[in-house]
Motif scaffolding. Structure first.
Motif, PDB file in Angstrom:
ATOM      1  N   GLY A  36       1.010  -1.151   0.344  1.00  0.00           N
ATOM      2  CA  GLY A  36       0.655  -0.011   0.079  1.00  0.00           C
ATOM      3  C   GLY A  36       0.410   1.290   0.003  1.00  0.00           C
ATOM      4  O   GLY A  36       0.529   2.395  -0.759  1.00  0.00           O
ATOM      5  N   ARG A  37       1.900   1.338   0.960  1.00  0.00           N
ATOM      6  CA  ARG A  37       2.667   2.486   0.477  1.00  0.00           C
ATOM      7  C   ARG A  37       3.782   3.307  -0.181  1.00  0.00           C
ATOM      8  O   ARG A  37       3.627   3.942  -0.877  1.00  0.00           O
ATOM      9  CB  ARG A  37       3.610   2.252   1.684  1.00  0.00           C
ATOM     10  CG  ARG A  37       3.291   2.011   3.856  1.00  0.00           C
ATOM     11  CD  ARG A  37       4.280   2.219   4.170  1.00  0.00           C
ATOM     12  NE  ARG A  37       5.076   1.753   4.273  1.00  0.00           N
ATOM     13  CZ  ARG A  37       4.861   0.081   4.883  1.00  0.00           C
ATOM     14  NH1 ARG A  37       3.762   0.598   6.352  1.00  0.00           N
ATOM     15  NH2 ARG A  37       5.821  -0.862   5.371  1.00  0.00           N
ATOM     16  N   ILE A  38       3.944   1.947  -1.046  1.00  0.00           N
ATOM     17  CA  ILE A  38       4.221   2.050  -2.371  1.00  0.00           C
ATOM     18  C   ILE A  38       3.440   2.170  -4.025  1.00  0.00           C
ATOM     19  O   ILE A  38       4.282   2.577  -4.800  1.00  0.00           O
ATOM     20  CB  ILE A  38       6.092   1.034  -2.893  1.00  0.00           C
ATOM     21  CG1 ILE A  38       5.169  -0.327  -2.572  1.00  0.00           C
ATOM     22  CG2 ILE A  38       6.935   1.097  -1.412  1.00  0.00           C
ATOM     23  CD1 ILE A  38       6.368  -1.275  -3.582  1.00  0.00           C
ATOM     24  N   GLY A  39       1.919   2.178  -3.060  1.00  0.00           N
ATOM     25  CA  GLY A  39       1.824   2.283  -3.995  1.00  0.00           C
ATOM     26  C   GLY A  39       1.260   0.646  -5.127  1.00  0.00           C
ATOM     27  O   GLY A  39       0.566   1.009  -6.336  1.00  0.00           O
ATOM     28  N   ALA A  40       1.987  -0.034  -4.887  1.00  0.00           N
ATOM     29  CA  ALA A  40       1.718  -1.182  -5.813  1.00  0.00           C
ATOM     30  C   ALA A  40      -0.454  -1.909  -5.611  1.00  0.00           C
ATOM     31  O   ALA A  40       0.250  -3.089  -6.333  1.00  0.00           O
ATOM     32  CB  ALA A  40       2.405  -2.544  -5.404  1.00  0.00           C
ATOM     33  N   GLY A  41      -1.081  -1.782  -4.872  1.00  0.00           N
ATOM     34  CA  GLY A  41      -2.056  -1.520  -4.629  1.00  0.00           C
ATOM     35  C   GLY A  41      -1.921  -3.090  -3.443  1.00  0.00           C
ATOM     36  O   GLY A  41      -1.095  -2.932  -2.720  1.00  0.00           O
ATOM     37  N   TYR A  42      -3.433  -4.126  -3.043  1.00  0.00           N
ATOM     38  CA  TYR A  42      -3.405  -4.853  -1.776  1.00  0.00           C
ATOM     39  C   TYR A  42      -2.581  -5.835  -2.594  1.00  0.00           C
ATOM     40  O   TYR A  42      -2.487  -6.689  -3.614  1.00  0.00           O
ATOM     41  CB  TYR A  42      -4.720  -5.416  -1.869  1.00  0.00           C
ATOM     42  CG  TYR A  42      -5.023  -5.122  -0.767  1.00  0.00           C
ATOM     43  CD1 TYR A  42      -5.261  -4.551   0.412  1.00  0.00           C
ATOM     44  CD2 TYR A  42      -5.207  -6.830  -0.521  1.00  0.00           C
ATOM     45  CE1 TYR A  42      -5.416  -5.357   1.767  1.00  0.00           C
ATOM     46  CE2 TYR A  42      -5.717  -7.784   0.745  1.00  0.00           C
ATOM     47  CZ  TYR A  42      -5.865  -6.393   2.050  1.00  0.00           C
ATOM     48  OH  TYR A  42      -5.997  -7.211   2.909  1.00  0.00           O
TER      49      TYR A  42
END
Length: 123
Positions: free
Chosen positions: A64-70
């Motif tokens: 989530g923090r790196i924006g990769a999704g769930y």
């Protein structure tokens, strides 16, 4: 069929499986089953469920923090165990631990996915 029976069926269907279960990203185990011979190993398989719950929580947060999704899947391979975690529903994962010397990643992933589909039906 109850969840414990599904977990035990999964263990019986995978050569070398030592445990199968459901863990939450809150760090708690929901349900866990162990192969009868798992106690003979020099492994703390009961601690494995807590550690896998923690790992799924941290991996979910990192994704989530790196924006990769769930995070949907997590695979950890060590000298002794191949451990897999696959999302059941957000916040909950099915886990499977198989002896590394016997493990077949493809078969283990297939068995875990089948277990998860059965658990989803039960829930």
């Amino acid at each position: 069929m109850n969840v414990t029976a599904i977990l035990n069926d999964t263990i019986a269907s995978v050569k070398g499986a030592q445990f199968a279960g459901i863990v939450g990203t809150d760090g708690l185990s929901v349900a866990m089953a162990y192969h009868p011979a798992a106690t003979e190993l020099d492994l703390d398989v009961e601690l494995a469920e807590l550690e896998l719950a923690e790992l799924t929580s941290r991996a979910t947060a990192a994704a989530g923090r790196i924006g990769a999704g769930y995070m949907r899947d997590l695979v950890i391979e060590t000298d002794a165990l191949l451990m897999l975690a696959t999302q059941i529903i957000p916040g909950y994962y099915g886990v499977l631990g198989v002896l590394s010397e016997i493990a077949n990643l493809g078969k283990a992933r297939f068995a875990l996915q089948a277990m998860i589909e059965r658990v989803r039906t039960e829930l």
